[in-house]
Design a protein around this motif. Structure first.
Motif: not given
Ligand SMILES: C[S@@+](CC[C@H](N)C(=O)[O-])C[C@H]1O[C@@H](n2cnc3c(N)ncnc32)[C@H](O)[C@@H]1O
Length: 289
Positions: A247-263
């Motif tokens: 759920k948290i990772w999918s919520r991050f998708m609303k905040y991560l800009e195109p070409a953004g990086v998740l570490y």
């Protein structure tokens, strides 16, 4: 002396003598339920000894005789403050500067160069350290930026540092670290961006300008309106169960800009719907496709 038989009570379901205070399976499950509801942290039976050792001092401080009494207190309206203290006592805050160095290498060589160039032309750069603990992670991001662009604090470049635990947020905001803590910081960066403060090292004004600390529960409301070009959420979701993690990772998708990086952390693996929108571009490093 305190003594506990970890796991025994949980396995048998009976009350066990546990040293100074009695911790029954029922008490343990009540504490685990509260912690799960408040933070998403899932406590398996194997953590019973940990719960005992971290909370026994709270029972002593409050003059309580048993975990049952403590559970009743934190479940009631008068125990709201203690419930937060309990949460802080049960979270794991281990962190250090430049932990998992490969993420900072990726930041320096891949993600930041075009972003910092854009910032010089008036662009906006936002990075989120979600579950920042005592501040080592967001300040390592700030040091990476300052190492590349010493006047970065004069541009629209900001790092949001958030954590559920008010104690670590206050520690990070104070920004003073002892000798051992700053050891992993390369000498050149340490000399330039920390000042001596008593026996410690205080982060510079530039670092304070770049990093903003906020209390934020990852399973609660997120007040941020705008997106981020990078999100660090490392060694946080390991304490959650799989549905909460996804759920948290999918919520991050609303905040991560195109070409953004998740570490994410070294022992974490991305699963669920977020993994359809991200590609692995390095060790535990995912870029939005
Ligand atoms: C082990 S530390 C990781 C610190 C840093 N990210 C690192 O990798 O070094 C985990 C942090 O997650 C925080 N945390 C746990 N549950 C959280 C939640 N529901 N919301 C926000 N932070 C949480 C804890 O308070 C703790 O500071």
């Amino acid at each position: 002396m305190s003594r506990i038989l970890p796991g025994t009570a949980a396995q048998s379901g009976t009350v066990q003598p546990t040293g100074e205070f009695e911790l029954t399976q029922k008490d343990f499950l009540r504490i685990a339920k509260i912690l799960y509801e408040d933070s998403g942290i899932a406590l398996p039976d194997s953590k019973m000894a940990l719960v005992y050792s971290r909370l026994a001092k709270r029972l002593r401080a409050l003059g309580m005789q048993s975990f049952r009494q403590y559970c009743e207190h934190v479940s009631g309206s008068e125990g709201v403050g203690e419930r937060m203290t309990m949460l802080a006592a049960l979270t794991t805050n281990v962190t250090h500067f430049f932990r998992e160095m490969h993420h900072f290498d990726h930041l320096r060589t891949d993600l930041l160069p075009p972003l910092l160039e854009a910032a010089k032309r008036g662009g906006r750069v936002r990075i989120w350290s979600a579950g920042c603990s005592n501040g080592h992670e967001p300040y390592s991001i700030a040091l990476t930026i300052l190492g590349m662009m010493p006047d970065a604090a004069n541009y629209d470049i900001r790092i949001l540092a958030s954590d559920i635990d008010p104690n670590v947020v206050a520690f990070g905001r104070a920004g003073i670290y002892d000798d051992a803590a700053v050891q992993p910081v390369p000498m050149e960066l340490r000399r330039r961006w920390f000042q001596r403060s008593g026996n410690g090292h205080s982060v510079s004004e530039e670092m304070r300008t770049l990093v903003s600390f906020r209390e934020l529960n990852l399973i609660g409301e997120w007040p941020m309106k705008n997106g981020f070009q990078a999100i660090f959420c490392r060694n946080v979701t390991i304490y959650f169960d799989e549905p909460t993690r996804q759920k948290i990772w999918s919520r991050f998708m609303k905040y991560l800009e195109p070409a953004g990086v998740l570490y994410i952390g070294h022992s974490e693996r991305l699963t669920g719907s977020a993994s359809d929108q991200l590609s692995l571009v390095g060790t535990t490093t995912y870029r939005r496709t």
